[in-house]
Design a protein around this motif. Structure first.
Motif, PDB file in Angstrom:
ATOM      1  N   LYS A   6       0.847  -1.199   0.000  1.00 61.40           N
ATOM      2  CA  LYS A   6       0.000   0.000   0.000  1.00 61.40           C
ATOM      3  C   LYS A   6       0.875   1.240   0.000  1.00 61.40           C
ATOM      4  O   LYS A   6       1.965   1.244   0.564  1.00 61.40           O
ATOM      5  CB  LYS A   6      -0.863   0.061   1.259  1.00 61.40           C
ATOM      6  N   ASP A  27      -5.543   4.693   1.351  1.00 62.39           N
ATOM      7  CA  ASP A  27      -4.425   3.852   0.935  1.00 62.39           C
ATOM      8  C   ASP A  27      -4.635   3.468  -0.522  1.00 62.39           C
ATOM      9  O   ASP A  27      -5.771   3.254  -0.964  1.00 62.39           O
ATOM     10  CB  ASP A  27      -4.374   2.551   1.749  1.00 62.39           C
ATOM     11  N   ILE A  63      -3.686   0.527  -3.100  1.00 63.97           N
ATOM     12  CA  ILE A  63      -3.149  -0.824  -3.235  1.00 63.97           C
ATOM     13  C   ILE A  63      -2.334  -0.894  -4.523  1.00 63.97           C
ATOM     14  O   ILE A  63      -2.820  -0.513  -5.595  1.00 63.97           O
ATOM     15  CB  ILE A  63      -4.270  -1.888  -3.268  1.00 63.97           C
ATOM     16  N   PHE A 112      -5.083  -9.778  -0.282  1.00 62.13           N
ATOM     17  CA  PHE A 112      -5.764  -8.529   0.056  1.00 62.13           C
ATOM     18  C   PHE A 112      -5.925  -8.362   1.561  1.00 62.13           C
ATOM     19  O   PHE A 112      -5.692  -7.274   2.099  1.00 62.13           O
ATOM     20  CB  PHE A 112      -7.124  -8.435  -0.639  1.00 62.13           C
ATOM     21  N   SER A 159      -4.314  -5.089   3.273  1.00 64.27           N
ATOM     22  CA  SER A 159      -5.242  -4.022   3.640  1.00 64.27           C
ATOM     23  C   SER A 159      -5.168  -3.596   5.112  1.00 64.27           C
ATOM     24  O   SER A 159      -5.594  -2.495   5.444  1.00 64.27           O
ATOM     25  CB  SER A 159      -6.675  -4.420   3.292  1.00 64.27           C
ATOM     26  N   GLN A 160      -4.632  -4.422   5.960  1.00 65.51           N
ATOM     27  CA  GLN A 160      -4.566  -4.075   7.390  1.00 65.51           C
ATOM     28  C   GLN A 160      -3.128  -4.078   7.884  1.00 65.51           C
ATOM     29  O   GLN A 160      -2.341  -4.907   7.449  1.00 65.51           O
ATOM     30  CB  GLN A 160      -5.397  -5.071   8.208  1.00 65.51           C
TER      31      GLN A 160
END
Length: 89
Positions: A24, A31, A33, A71, A75-76
């Motif tokens: 990211k 954010d 990706i 993902f 994503s975190q």
């Protein structure tokens, strides 16, 4: 590059892809990706806002042992780089 086309995909033959890395970029309020695809000594860089992103994802998921959970890993947490290697030959 402003879009991912079939011509771009044809330059990324599955048998020649060495590594696929997702990460990211902090864009202040969101954010972005991103995905780097390494073939030999060249790295192709893409991001989710490019037209044709789904075409690229459909292509890459055909790689053997491709991490389909990439993902969730990327994503975190928010605003952290969270680099994830989804495929490595």
């Amino acid at each position: 590059m402003d879009r991912i086309t079939k011509d771009v995909i044809e330059q990324l033959p599955l048998t020649e892809i060495d590594k696929v890395t997702f990460y990211k970029r902090d864009e202040v309020t969101t954010d972005l990706i991103c995905c780097d695809v390494a073939i030999a000594d060249k790295v192709w860089s893409f991001h989710e806002e490019l037209s044709g992103w789904k075409l690229l994802m459909d292509h890459l998921t055909s790689l053997p042992n491709f991490r389909v959970d990439w993902f969730a890993s990327v994503s975190q947490p928010p605003f952290a780089t969270s680099e994830t290697i989804a495929f490595c030959r």
